[in-house]
Scaffold this motif. Structure first.
Motif, PDB file in Angstrom:
ATOM      1  N   ARG A   5       0.820  -1.393   0.190  1.00 31.24           N
ATOM      2  CA  ARG A   5      -0.249  -0.063  -0.516  1.00 31.24           C
ATOM      3  C   ARG A   5       0.529   1.728  -0.125  1.00 31.24           C
ATOM      4  N   TYR A  29       0.184  -1.543 -10.125  1.00 36.37           N
ATOM      5  CA  TYR A  29      -0.363  -1.259  -8.492  1.00 36.37           C
ATOM      6  C   TYR A  29      -1.930  -0.290  -9.156  1.00 36.37           C
ATOM      7  N   ARG A 117     -10.472   1.776   1.841  1.00 38.49           N
ATOM      8  CA  ARG A 117      -9.949   1.015   3.101  1.00 38.49           C
ATOM      9  C   ARG A 117     -10.136  -0.122   2.560  1.00 38.49           C
ATOM     10  N   ALA A 120      -7.617  -1.333  -1.301  1.00 39.53           N
ATOM     11  CA  ALA A 120      -6.791  -1.270  -0.075  1.00 39.53           C
ATOM     12  C   ALA A 120      -5.831  -2.873   0.834  1.00 39.53           C
ATOM     13  N   SER A 124      -2.414  -5.159  -4.516  1.00 40.83           N
ATOM     14  CA  SER A 124      -1.816  -3.458  -4.117  1.00 40.83           C
ATOM     15  C   SER A 124      -2.202  -2.006  -4.720  1.00 40.83           C
ATOM     16  N   LEU A 137      -4.914   5.341   6.094  1.00 41.53           N
ATOM     17  CA  LEU A 137      -4.506   4.030   5.175  1.00 41.53           C
ATOM     18  C   LEU A 137      -2.766   3.814   6.721  1.00 41.53           C
ATOM     19  N   ALA A 140       0.267   2.237   6.203  1.00 42.78           N
ATOM     20  CA  ALA A 140       0.643   1.931   4.877  1.00 42.78           C
ATOM     21  C   ALA A 140       2.582   1.394   4.999  1.00 42.78           C
TER      22      ALA A 140
END
Length: 225
Positions: A5, A29, A117, A120, A124, A137, A140
């Protein structure tokens, strides 16, 4: 499945969306533009002539707002609002200031937090916004604070608006960026600030290619650490 993340925060006009989107495509990603999500809420307020600064009004409106995030074949994030594709509409200058106003309300932030969230947890991601590394995050693996001087950001925004066919005077663009900076850094809920463990990337004196390479290098370096 290893999930990485990447949280990218920074002020309006710093190039977060363009650079993060490019880096996500390069690294494979999922790119999540949280600013576009808040712009979509602002777009709803604008279309219904609601006062975006009135928290009670916005909270009452939330049950009627359905935000849909999807990705085209080109990998670009597209925003839907109650069944309408508003991807282009939310980039209008008047919507930008509304996004800052609606994002100041705890009810709106809570309404959208789960969506962000969840993305995530399953992918990725490279997620950009104002409070990704500090609130959305906080754990992360990679945190970057991407910024540039207000003048540099205004110049880039000025050229972008010209290219889109919706020009605005440079002085107006600079004033709006400074106003957005003030709103984002002084709001009571989740103000814009650099997370303590975030890396600062200042692109004031960098062109796009230099900025892109610097961002990807930082992500690869931190993700592999």
């Amino acid at each position: 499945m290893n999930i990485t993340r990447v949280a990218i925060d920074g002020p309006s006009g710093a190039g977060k969306s363009t650079l993060a989107r490019n880096a996500a495509r390069t690294l494979g990603y999922l790119y999540v533009d949280t600013g576009a999500i808040y712009r979509t809420i602002g777009c709803y307020a604008w279309s219904r002539r609601l006062d975006p600064k009135d928290g009670a009004v916005m909270e009452a409106a939330l049950p009627d707002i359905h935000v849909d995030l999807s990705y085209g074949e080109d990998g670009l994030q597209r925003m839907g609002l109650n069944g309408e594709d508003v991807t282009e509409k939310i980039r209008l200058p008047e919507i930008s200031l509304l996004a800052s106003a609606v994002s100041a309300h705890p009810c709106v932030r809570s309404f959208l937090l789960g969506m962000q969230r969840d993305l995530a947890r399953k992918n990725s991601v490279i997620m950009d916004g104002r409070d990704i590394g500090t609130v959305v995050l906080p754990d992360a693996e990679v945190k970057i604070f991407l910024t540039a001087s207000p003048e540099a950001r205004a110049k880039r925004r000025f050229l972008e608006l010209e290219q889109r066919g919706t020009p605005a005077p440079y002085e107006q663009v600079l004033r709006e960026i400074q106003e957005r900076d003030w709103n984002d850094t002084h709001r009571a809920i989740a103000p814009l600030r650099q997370a303590e463990d975030a890396i600062l990337l200042d692109t004031t004196d960098l062109d796009f290619e230099e900025s892109r390479k610097a961002l990807i290098h930082l992500i690869e370096e931190r993700a592999g650490a």
